[in-house]
Design an enzyme around this catalytic site. Structure first.
Site, PDB file in Angstrom:
ATOM      1  N   GLU A   1      11.523  97.626  -0.307  1.00  0.00           N
ATOM      2  CA  GLU A   1      11.392  98.155   1.049  1.00  0.00           C
ATOM      3  C   GLU A   1      11.028  99.636   1.058  1.00  0.00           C
ATOM      4  O   GLU A   1      10.203 100.080   1.870  1.00  0.00           O
ATOM      5  CB  GLU A   1      12.694  97.925   1.826  1.00  0.00           C
ATOM      6  CG  GLU A   1      13.010  96.476   2.097  1.00  0.00           C
ATOM      7  CD  GLU A   1      13.782  95.795   0.981  1.00  0.00           C
ATOM      8  OE1 GLU A   1      14.153  94.616   1.130  1.00  0.00           O
ATOM      9  OE2 GLU A   1      14.028  96.454  -0.063  1.00  0.00           O
TER      10      GLU A   1
ATOM     11  N   ARG B   1      17.215  99.662   4.291  1.00  0.00           N
ATOM     12  CA  ARG B   1      17.083 100.089   2.902  1.00  0.00           C
ATOM     13  C   ARG B   1      16.042 101.188   2.725  1.00  0.00           C
ATOM     14  O   ARG B   1      15.995 101.833   1.685  1.00  0.00           O
ATOM     15  CB  ARG B   1      16.700  98.891   2.028  1.00  0.00           C
ATOM     16  CG  ARG B   1      17.794  97.852   1.912  1.00  0.00           C
ATOM     17  CD  ARG B   1      17.439  96.772   0.922  1.00  0.00           C
ATOM     18  NE  ARG B   1      18.652  96.204   0.343  1.00  0.00           N
ATOM     19  CZ  ARG B   1      18.694  95.536  -0.797  1.00  0.00           C
ATOM     20  NH1 ARG B   1      17.592  95.370  -1.501  1.00  0.00           N
ATOM     21  NH2 ARG B   1      19.828  95.050  -1.249  1.00  0.00           N
TER      22      ARG B   1
ATOM     23  N   LYS C   1      12.857  75.587  -8.990  1.00  0.00           N
ATOM     24  CA  LYS C   1      13.368  75.480  -7.621  1.00  0.00           C
ATOM     25  C   LYS C   1      13.239  74.040  -7.140  1.00  0.00           C
ATOM     26  O   LYS C   1      12.226  73.382  -7.356  1.00  0.00           O
ATOM     27  CB  LYS C   1      12.582  76.398  -6.682  1.00  0.00           C
ATOM     28  CG  LYS C   1      12.946  77.861  -6.783  1.00  0.00           C
ATOM     29  CD  LYS C   1      12.196  78.677  -5.731  1.00  0.00           C
ATOM     30  CE  LYS C   1      12.594  80.142  -5.789  1.00  0.00           C
ATOM     31  NZ  LYS C   1      11.882  80.943  -4.772  1.00  0.00           N
TER      32      LYS C   1
END
Length: 631
Positions: free
Chosen positions: A369, A397, A283
């Protein structure tokens, strides 16, 4: 945006066909140009930076090898799709990314034929790509499909459901795991790259399949060979799991090594059946501030590209997220039963301090979730007091778990719902437009919407002390700047309050829109009620307002359909009260990205729009209610 003359290769690429016309040796300098262009652009617009810097080489290699748009690329979440957008004809529009009327910050089917699937939430890419691969096979086409998914998104159960199904179907599908959370260690070097090229080649593939056919007729030998292969692969690659799911696993390889990436992708594009390529990237690659702080440069506002310092003036008011984070620590200190849970949103939901001060009561469950909600239910069953910190759009979700595992059993789980309402630049995939509507219909739910920072703290305490499921929904960013009282006092459940007395018109505001409602009420000489509770609704206050006013106006930063305004209408009907009602809320459409204040005005929820709506309604009922003109 910088002068494109400083990008001699990039300025000549308007679509992937132009990219594929370049000789391969020009791709590394193109990657450098793309990095500089990306940093320059995002420093001016804000957006997602670190993840995109990590996928420069991968984006180039994919469009160089695959015949896009005929071949399909399906990006997971889309945080890493900026280079893809630049290479697919949107370079000149990058200065408008995430802005009103500009290009979206995520792949969007209506924006480009190269955006095969619209995303914004994680872990959908493999499922969508599998559907596309099945469709290609049904049509008898040699169209190839690749899903690009990150290591974070791979923590979600949906990704493994799709992997399991794809392996069973033997579909022509390539899954690319972009692993940017591990260091590039010894197994990602010359040996690993060599193995990846060999294992993805036709010779190895044909030998492997031929060996299976020959050795399968001699069971003991076949079992020995199978185990030997798995043992050897297990020593050099962590691919046994994916092999067991039916994939041919390749990698891990260096995701910044363009020659190896291109060679491997060319081989894999020719292979039939499910293929899994594991690449390792960094990253923030190529930009020191983002390399040093990839989390801080995940999503950025405008910044100085030389120093990496943000250009946005620091806010003097605490955000609602900060108010929640402080309350969580204070309540945890007062009650050892409190547990904090988040599905991979520790920073975004304000749990960093809590995780440091109460590590034994903090759980980041990853992008899961559904699991987060049912785990909270399990904790509550044993007498603990879980707090689930979650974005409104992500709570969608876990709706089944919210109903069956928490509400049906009437368990004391508190949902701290961040990013309720419009969220600005992230657009419709991240807007919390529906939580009041989908929560209100669930039995046993206590639902609150604070109008300022202090009420947010009090409502969190109220929900935590409530012996049942409770939700506090609050917007992104800061509030009006109310003084936050540090004690842990609670509110009387189901009771709103009058914030301003007026005549003729009563504004019934829920949550964040109270501030704009007060401005409108002063101009209209109207009454303003801060309703506080969406469920239970304050029936007595509604009846009182209906008795003393000719028009009730409900205001909410939630979908009008089924939201708080509907709750007011239902209360009036249940009490047999007839009065004119005007409902103001988010329209029946997905609201695009843009400045939040401008979007609220567009949706009719700023003070000026509220005033106009009331005046227009006054004109409609003029003959029935002359008192509406009283000021």
């Amino acid at each position: 945006m910088a002068d494109l003359e400083t990008y001699p290769l990039l300025e000549n690429i308007d679509d992937p066909a132009d990219l594929r016309a370049l000789p391969e040796q020009q791709l590394p300098p193109l990657a450098e140009e793309l990095r500089h262009f990306l940093i320059d652009t995002v420093s001016r617009t804000g957006g997602h930076l670190a993840a995109n810097l990590g996928t420069v080489e991968l984006s180039i290699a994919l469009h160089y090898v695959f015949a896009t748009p005929e071949d399909r690329l399906v990006w997971d979440v889309g945080h890493q799709s900026y280079i893809h957008k630049i290479l697919t004809g949107r370079r000149q529009a990058m200065g408008t990314i995430r802005q009103h009327g500009g290009i979206a910050g995520f792949p969007k089917r209506s924006e480009s034929e190269y955006d095969s699937f619209g995303v914004g939430h994680s872990s959908t890419s493999i499922s969508a790509a599998l559907g596309m691969a099945i469709a290609a096979a049904r049509e008898g086409k040699d169209r190839r499909v690749a899903a690009i998914i990150g290591d974070g998104a791979m923590t979600a159960g949906m990704a493994f459901e799709a992997l399991n199904h794809a392996g069973d179907l033997d579909a022509n599908l390539l899954v690319i795991l972009n692993d940017n959370d591990m260091s590039i260690s010894n197994n990602v070097g010359g040996l690993s790259n060599y193995l990846a090229r060999v294992l993805s080649g036709k010779l190895y593939s044909s030998m492997r399949e031929g060996s299976k056919k020959v050795l399968s007729t001699i069971p003991p030998v076949w079992e020995l060979a199978r185990r030997a292969e798995e043992h050897m692969k297990g020593m050099v690659v962590p691919g046994t799991l994916f092999e067991e799911l039916g994939f041919n696993y390749i990698g891990p390889i260096d995701g910044h090594d363009l020659p190896t990436l291109i060679k491997t992708l060319r081989n894999l594009r020719q292979l039939p059946g499910p293929q899994f390529l594991h690449i390792v990237t960094q990253k923030g690659k190529g930009y020191a501030p983002a390399e040093d702080n990839p989390c801080g440069f995940h999503g950025v506002s405008t910044f100085d590209p030389e120093s990496g310092e943000t250009l946005a003036a620091p806010g003097s008011k605490p955000s609602y997220t900060q108010v929640f984070g402080d309350w969580l620590c204070d309540m945890a200190a007062a009650d050892e039963r409190l547990f904090g849970i988040t599905p991979a949103m520790s920073e975004g939901s304000g749990l960093v301090r809590f995780s440091e001060e109460f590590p034994d009561r903090y759980y980041d469950v990853g992008i899961a979730e559904q699991h987060s909600v049912t785990m909270a239910a399990g904790l509550a069953c044993e007498g603990l007091k879980p707090v689930v910190a979650i974005y409104s759009t992500f709570l969608q979700r876990a709706y089944d778990q919210l109903i069956h595992d928490v509400a049906l059993q009437d368990l004391p789980v508190l949902f701290a719902i961040d990013r309720a309402g419009l969220v600005g630049a992230d657009g419709p995939t991240h807007a919390g437009a529906f939580d009041l509507s989908f929560l209100r219909c669930i039995p046993n739910m206590l639902i609150m919407a604070p109008s300022d920072e202090n009420e947010c703290r009090q409502m969190l305490s109220t929900g935590f002390q409530h012996n049942g499921p409770a939700a506090v929904r609050y917007p992104r960013g800061s509030g009006p700047g109310a003084t936050v009282v540090k004690d842990l006092q609670t509110l009387p459940i189901g009771k709103g309050r009058i914030r301003r007395e007026g005549k003729g018109v009563a504004l019934l505001a829920f949550g964040s829109v109270v501030t704009e409602g007060l401005v409108a009420a002063k101009s209209l000489n109207a009454t303003l009620a801060d309703m506080r509770f969406v469920k239970p609704i304050d029936d007595a206050l509604i009846a009182q307002l209906a008795a003393n006013h000719d028009l009730l106006v409900t205001i909410e930063e939630n979908a009008s359909m089924g939201g708080a305004g509907s709750a007011v209408q239902e209360s009036l009907a249940a009490q047999g009260i007839t009065v004119a009602v005007l409902q103001l809320g988010l329209p029946d459409r997905f609201v695009d990205q843009g400045d939040t204040n401008a979007l609220l005005a567009e949706c009719g929820l700023d003070s000026s729009a509220i005033i106009r709506a009331v005046e227009n309604r006054r004109a409609d009922v003029d003959c029935m209610s002359p008192s509406l003109h009283v000021k």
